[in-house]
Scaffold this motif. Structure first.
Motif, PDB file in Angstrom:
ATOM      1  N   UNK A 196       3.786  -7.577  11.543  1.00  0.00           N
ATOM      2  CA  UNK A 196       3.618  -7.637  10.090  1.00  0.00           C
ATOM      3  C   UNK A 196       2.490  -6.716   9.616  1.00  0.00           C
ATOM      4  N   UNK A 197       1.439  -6.566  10.447  1.00  0.00           N
ATOM      5  CA  UNK A 197       0.349  -5.660  10.077  1.00  0.00           C
ATOM      6  C   UNK A 197       0.828  -4.213  10.081  1.00  0.00           C
ATOM      7  N   UNK A 198       1.605  -3.857  11.092  1.00  0.00           N
ATOM      8  CA  UNK A 198       2.162  -2.500  11.143  1.00  0.00           C
ATOM      9  C   UNK A 198       3.103  -2.249   9.967  1.00  0.00           C
ATOM     10  N   UNK A 199       3.916  -3.248   9.654  1.00  0.00           N
ATOM     11  CA  UNK A 199       4.825  -3.126   8.511  1.00  0.00           C
ATOM     12  C   UNK A 199       4.042  -2.925   7.214  1.00  0.00           C
ATOM     13  N   UNK A 200       2.959  -3.669   7.061  1.00  0.00           N
ATOM     14  CA  UNK A 200       2.158  -3.565   5.840  1.00  0.00           C
ATOM     15  C   UNK A 200       1.540  -2.178   5.691  1.00  0.00           C
ATOM     16  N   UNK A 201       1.251  -1.512   6.808  1.00  0.00           N
ATOM     17  CA  UNK A 201       0.680  -0.172   6.743  1.00  0.00           C
ATOM     18  C   UNK A 201       1.730   0.897   6.457  1.00  0.00           C
ATOM     19  N   UNK A 202       2.949   0.718   6.982  1.00  0.00           N
ATOM     20  CA  UNK A 202       3.953   1.777   6.921  1.00  0.00           C
ATOM     21  C   UNK A 202       4.951   1.616   5.780  1.00  0.00           C
ATOM     22  N   UNK A 242      -2.079 -10.952   8.187  1.00  0.00           N
ATOM     23  CA  UNK A 242      -3.538 -10.945   8.277  1.00  0.00           C
ATOM     24  C   UNK A 242      -4.091 -10.503   6.937  1.00  0.00           C
ATOM     25  N   UNK A 243      -5.267 -10.991   6.604  1.00  0.00           N
ATOM     26  CA  UNK A 243      -5.909 -10.615   5.346  1.00  0.00           C
ATOM     27  C   UNK A 243      -6.596  -9.268   5.542  1.00  0.00           C
ATOM     28  N   UNK A 244      -5.954  -8.210   5.108  1.00  0.00           N
ATOM     29  CA  UNK A 244      -6.482  -6.868   5.298  1.00  0.00           C
ATOM     30  C   UNK A 244      -5.534  -6.022   6.127  1.00  0.00           C
ATOM     31  N   UNK A 245      -6.001  -4.848   6.526  1.00  0.00           N
ATOM     32  CA  UNK A 245      -5.162  -3.908   7.246  1.00  0.00           C
ATOM     33  C   UNK A 245      -5.575  -3.719   8.692  1.00  0.00           C
ATOM     34  N   UNK A 246      -6.595  -4.414   9.146  1.00  0.00           N
ATOM     35  CA  UNK A 246      -7.108  -4.244  10.511  1.00  0.00           C
ATOM     36  C   UNK A 246      -6.661  -5.430  11.356  1.00  0.00           C
ATOM     37  N   UNK A 247      -6.004  -5.121  12.487  1.00  0.00           N
ATOM     38  CA  UNK A 247      -5.447  -6.153  13.355  1.00  0.00           C
ATOM     39  C   UNK A 247      -6.358  -6.467  14.539  1.00  0.00           C
ATOM     40  N   UNK A 248      -7.144  -5.493  14.981  1.00  0.00           N
ATOM     41  CA  UNK A 248      -7.907  -5.643  16.219  1.00  0.00           C
ATOM     42  C   UNK A 248      -8.862  -6.844  16.219  1.00  0.00           C
ATOM     43  N   UNK A 249      -9.605  -7.137  15.142  1.00  0.00           N
ATOM     44  CA  UNK A 249     -10.483  -8.315  15.197  1.00  0.00           C
ATOM     45  C   UNK A 249      -9.740  -9.611  15.513  1.00  0.00           C
ATOM     46  N   UNK A 250      -8.502  -9.709  15.062  1.00  0.00           N
ATOM     47  CA  UNK A 250      -7.738 -10.925  15.345  1.00  0.00           C
ATOM     48  C   UNK A 250      -7.334 -11.000  16.808  1.00  0.00           C
TER      49      UNK A 250
END
Length: 261
Positions: free
Chosen positions: A58-64, A99-107
């Motif tokens: 979902x994070x990748x989808x939100x970016x692309x 995720x709240x935001x565009x960064x996945x790594x912290x999660x």
């Protein structure tokens, strides 16, 4: 005379070399085994890795994807006041897949130090239950406060439409839960770190949902301590391999071998 004494000591006393070498080997092996035993794998952590895959997708989808499409989907998935009143099941379920935001790594690191160790200790089904309980409880209570504040005029009506998505409630609930399975020093570190994190967020964000939801999520995990300890006690311990059994057995000469676990 000194030469005679050195010769006699060399013949009559066991050499100090092998035990010291075994100790160094045991420490190295123990550290490596300790680390490898905590690396998430599909067998040990199917829920953790599966959930991370969904959130990563979902994070990748939100970016692309098209920003307007992403906004519409996130608004439909949000667990804000209006969605909870109109589509509660959909909001509670889908809000935890973003995720709240565009960064996945912290999660990734958040899951690695909370959900993954909890799943190893109590199993996938119970870990998923802890995550869901924290997510649902914190969402309902925080948005309930927002709804009451709107009804009493303390907040504007548009507060019912503020986007509310993310996995932080589930992660914090798992942190609170796994703290109860740690020794008391580890428990203090885990809960103290959670408290500092929440205090920093409250001071910087000044958001009602964060101020209510995050402490509630941690407390939801703490409330489950007794249930989780019973579940951990009932879980069968992994069988020791032949190498581990041989490592704690007496050596052929009668001297015990150091257990590196």
């Amino acid at each position: 005379m000194a030469g005679v004494r050195r010769g006699a000591g060399h013949v009559g006393a066991p050499s100090a070399g092998p035990p010291y070498g075994m100790l160094r080997h045991g420490l190295r092996t123990g550290v490596v085994e300790w680390l490898l035993a905590r690396v998430p794998t599909p067998r040990r952590n199917p829920f953790t890795l599966g959930y991370l895959a969904v959130v990563g997708a979902t994070t990748t989808f939100a970016k692309l994807a098209d920003p307007e499409l992403v906004q519409r989907l996130q608004e439909a998935s949000s667990s804000d006041g209006h969605n909870l009143l109109q589509h509660p099941l959909r909001a509670l379920l889908l809000s935890g897949f973003w995720v709240a935001g565009e960064v996945w790594m912290p999660y990734l690191w958040g899951f690695a130090v909370t959900l993954a160790p909890l799943e190893r200790r109590i199993g996938s089904a119970r870990a998923a239950a802890v995550f869901a309980i924290g997510h649902v409880t914190a969402t309902l209570l925080s948005q309930g406060v927002v709804i009451v504040a709107v009804e009493t005029g303390r907040l504007e009506t548009r507060a019912l439409d503020y986007l509310d998505i993310g996995v932080s409630y589930g992660v914090l609930a798992c942190l609170g839960a796994v703290a109860g399975l740690l020794p008391w020093r580890g428990r203090l570190v885990a809960l103290g770190g959670a408290g500092l994190l929440i205090a920093e967020q409250i001071l910087t964000d000044r958001d009602v949902v964060t101020a209510v939801g995050h402490p509630t999520a941690v407390l939801a995990g703490v409330v489950l301590w007794r249930w989780l300890r019973r579940a951990q006690a009932r879980r069968p311990r992994p069988r020791r391999t032949g190498a581990e059994a041989a490592g704690s057995a007496p050596a052929p000469g009668g001297a015990p071998v150091l257990d590196a676990r």
